[in-house]
Design a protein around this motif. Structure first.
Motif, PDB file in Angstrom:
ATOM      1  N   VAL A  39       0.832  -1.210   0.000  1.00 36.50           N
ATOM      2  CA  VAL A  39       0.000   0.000   0.000  1.00 36.50           C
ATOM      3  C   VAL A  39       0.867   1.261   0.000  1.00 36.50           C
ATOM      4  N   VAL A  40       1.880   1.309   0.841  1.00 34.86           N
ATOM      5  CA  VAL A  40       2.735   2.489   0.912  1.00 34.86           C
ATOM      6  C   VAL A  40       3.503   2.674  -0.398  1.00 34.86           C
ATOM      7  N   ALA A  41       4.011   1.587  -0.984  1.00 33.15           N
ATOM      8  CA  ALA A  41       4.723   1.681  -2.259  1.00 33.15           C
ATOM      9  C   ALA A  41       3.786   2.147  -3.368  1.00 33.15           C
ATOM     10  N   PHE A  42       2.543   1.659  -3.355  1.00 31.42           N
ATOM     11  CA  PHE A  42       1.566   2.073  -4.357  1.00 31.42           C
ATOM     12  C   PHE A  42       1.280   3.571  -4.232  1.00 31.42           C
ATOM     13  N   VAL A  43       0.960   4.004  -3.034  1.00 30.62           N
ATOM     14  CA  VAL A  43       0.613   5.416  -2.813  1.00 30.62           C
ATOM     15  C   VAL A  43       1.808   6.319  -3.115  1.00 30.62           C
ATOM     16  N   SER A  44       3.016   5.876  -2.765  1.00 30.40           N
ATOM     17  CA  SER A  44       4.182   6.723  -3.000  1.00 30.40           C
ATOM     18  C   SER A  44       4.510   6.851  -4.484  1.00 30.40           C
ATOM     19  N   ALA A  45       4.002   5.960  -5.314  1.00 28.20           N
ATOM     20  CA  ALA A  45       4.236   6.055  -6.756  1.00 28.20           C
ATOM     21  C   ALA A  45       3.248   6.976  -7.445  1.00 28.20           C
ATOM     22  N   THR A  46       2.203   7.353  -6.751  1.00 28.32           N
ATOM     23  CA  THR A  46       1.274   8.312  -7.333  1.00 28.32           C
ATOM     24  C   THR A  46       1.877   9.698  -7.162  1.00 28.32           C
ATOM     25  N   LEU A  47       1.154  10.703  -7.544  1.00 25.84           N
ATOM     26  CA  LEU A  47       1.691  12.059  -7.469  1.00 25.84           C
ATOM     27  C   LEU A  47       1.709  12.613  -6.051  1.00 25.84           C
ATOM     28  N   LEU A  48       1.310  11.807  -5.063  1.00 24.70           N
ATOM     29  CA  LEU A  48       1.371  12.241  -3.667  1.00 24.70           C
ATOM     30  C   LEU A  48       2.815  12.191  -3.170  1.00 24.70           C
ATOM     31  N   PRO A  49       3.248  13.207  -2.433  1.00 29.86           N
ATOM     32  CA  PRO A  49       4.643  13.214  -1.965  1.00 29.86           C
ATOM     33  C   PRO A  49       4.831  12.284  -0.764  1.00 29.86           C
ATOM     34  N   MET A  50       5.431  11.138  -1.017  1.00 30.83           N
ATOM     35  CA  MET A  50       5.603  10.134   0.027  1.00 30.83           C
ATOM     36  C   MET A  50       6.726   9.192  -0.394  1.00 30.83           C
ATOM     37  N   GLY A  51       7.457   8.671   0.558  1.00 32.93           N
ATOM     38  CA  GLY A  51       8.507   7.715   0.245  1.00 32.93           C
ATOM     39  C   GLY A  51       8.208   6.368   0.864  1.00 32.93           C
ATOM     40  N   SER A  52       8.543   5.312   0.169  1.00 30.49           N
ATOM     41  CA  SER A  52       8.262   3.971   0.668  1.00 30.49           C
ATOM     42  C   SER A  52       9.501   3.258   1.192  1.00 30.49           C
ATOM     43  N   GLU A  53      10.669   3.796   0.937  1.00 25.48           N
ATOM     44  CA  GLU A  53      11.902   3.127   1.348  1.00 25.48           C
ATOM     45  C   GLU A  53      11.985   2.865   2.853  1.00 25.48           C
ATOM     46  N   PRO A  54      11.584   3.825   3.721  1.00 27.14           N
ATOM     47  CA  PRO A  54      11.664   3.536   5.159  1.00 27.14           C
ATOM     48  C   PRO A  54      10.813   2.342   5.586  1.00 27.14           C
ATOM     49  N   VAL A  55       9.673   2.150   4.955  1.00 20.83           N
ATOM     50  CA  VAL A  55       8.801   1.023   5.302  1.00 20.83           C
ATOM     51  C   VAL A  55       9.451  -0.288   4.864  1.00 20.83           C
ATOM     52  N   VAL A  56      10.005  -0.285   3.649  1.00 25.26           N
ATOM     53  CA  VAL A  56      10.677  -1.497   3.157  1.00 25.26           C
ATOM     54  C   VAL A  56      11.872  -1.818   4.044  1.00 25.26           C
ATOM     55  N   PHE A  57      12.668  -0.804   4.352  1.00 24.82           N
ATOM     56  CA  PHE A  57      13.838  -1.015   5.200  1.00 24.82           C
ATOM     57  C   PHE A  57      13.436  -1.528   6.580  1.00 24.82           C
ATOM     58  N   GLY A  58      12.403  -0.929   7.166  1.00 24.36           N
ATOM     59  CA  GLY A  58      11.947  -1.362   8.490  1.00 24.36           C
ATOM     60  C   GLY A  58      11.519  -2.819   8.494  1.00 24.36           C
ATOM     61  N   PHE A  59      10.791  -3.214   7.468  1.00 29.30           N
ATOM     62  CA  PHE A  59      10.343  -4.606   7.385  1.00 29.30           C
ATOM     63  C   PHE A  59      11.530  -5.551   7.227  1.00 29.30           C
ATOM     64  N   VAL A  60      12.456  -5.197   6.335  1.00 31.66           N
ATOM     65  CA  VAL A  60      13.606  -6.060   6.087  1.00 31.66           C
ATOM     66  C   VAL A  60      14.533  -6.105   7.304  1.00 31.66           C
ATOM     67  N   LYS A  61      14.621  -5.007   8.028  1.00 36.73           N
ATOM     68  CA  LYS A  61      15.434  -4.988   9.247  1.00 36.73           C
ATOM     69  C   LYS A  61      14.868  -5.990  10.267  1.00 36.73           C
ATOM     70  N   LEU A  62      13.529  -6.066  10.351  1.00 40.22           N
ATOM     71  CA  LEU A  62      12.897  -7.014  11.270  1.00 40.22           C
ATOM     72  C   LEU A  62      12.888  -8.443  10.730  1.00 40.22           C
ATOM     73  N   ASN A  63      12.888  -8.577   9.394  1.00 45.41           N
ATOM     74  CA  ASN A  63      12.795  -9.887   8.744  1.00 45.41           C
ATOM     75  C   ASN A  63      13.828  -9.995   7.625  1.00 45.41           C
ATOM     76  N   PRO A  64      15.122 -10.071   7.931  1.00 47.16           N
ATOM     77  CA  PRO A  64      16.141 -10.078   6.880  1.00 47.16           C
ATOM     78  C   PRO A  64      16.017 -11.243   5.899  1.00 47.16           C
ATOM     79  N   ASP A  65      15.421 -12.339   6.320  1.00 46.80           N
ATOM     80  CA  ASP A  65      15.252 -13.476   5.427  1.00 46.80           C
ATOM     81  C   ASP A  65      14.193 -13.224   4.357  1.00 46.80           C
TER      82      ASP A  65
END
Length: 162
Positions: free
Chosen positions: A24-50
């Motif tokens: 959802v965050v990646a989808f919304v951040s790809a629209t013309l709304l100013p938002m970044g999805s990298e912190p969410v991806v990083f946070g998830f991967v930090k908790l689940n590196p596998d």
């Protein structure tokens, strides 16, 4: 209003809805709304590196579909508005074609690129391919850097290349 905000925060919290949140965050951040999805991806991967590649794939899918929405908005705008003055930038974009969408991952200019591709009626599936390729590379590289190269890559590849 506070109850709604609390409910949204609970629904989007990473441990409970990680991959759907990334999508959802990646989808919304790809629209013309100013938002970044990298912190969410990083946070998830930090908790689940596998789940590095799963997170990259889900983020790429969501971000690419957001770019597809921008493409169709541009396409619809072209249909609704008569052609205006052509600029040298549109000429450059037409010459480069769908390959220009490789740069749809760039901040500030990436989302409008997708809309302009729709406006110019560039070939849809080739446009989606170049969007997805650029976005996938961005997520993989950015997340790996944040996780600490090369350890994130070795874990993601399961140690196959060591």
């Amino acid at each position: 209003m506070d109850a709604l905000a609390d409910a949204l925060i609970r629904w989007f919290s990473l441990p409970e809805a990680g991959l759907s949140t990334i999508f959802v965050v990646a989808f919304v951040s790809a629209t013309l709304l100013p938002m970044g999805s990298e912190p969410v991806v990083f946070g998830f991967v930090k908790l689940n590196p596998d789940q590095f590649w799963v997170a990259v794939a889900v983020a790429t899918a969501g971000n690419t579909l957001g770019g597809v929405l921008d493409y169709w908005l541009g396409y619809g705008a072209h249909e609704a508005v008569a052609k205006g003055k052509r600029t040298r930038y549109l000429g450059w974009f037409e010459r480069l074609g769908p390959k220009a969408l490789f740069f749809s991952w760039l901040p500030a200019v990436g989302d409008p690129l997708c809309a302009v591709a729709g406006w110019l009626k560039l070939p849809f599936w080739r446009s989606v391919f170049w969007m997805a390729l650029g976005k996938a590379l961005r997520y993989a590289i950015m997340t790996a850097i944040l996780m600490g190269v090369p350890d994130a890559w070795w874990r993601a590849l399961g140690g196959l290349v060591r």
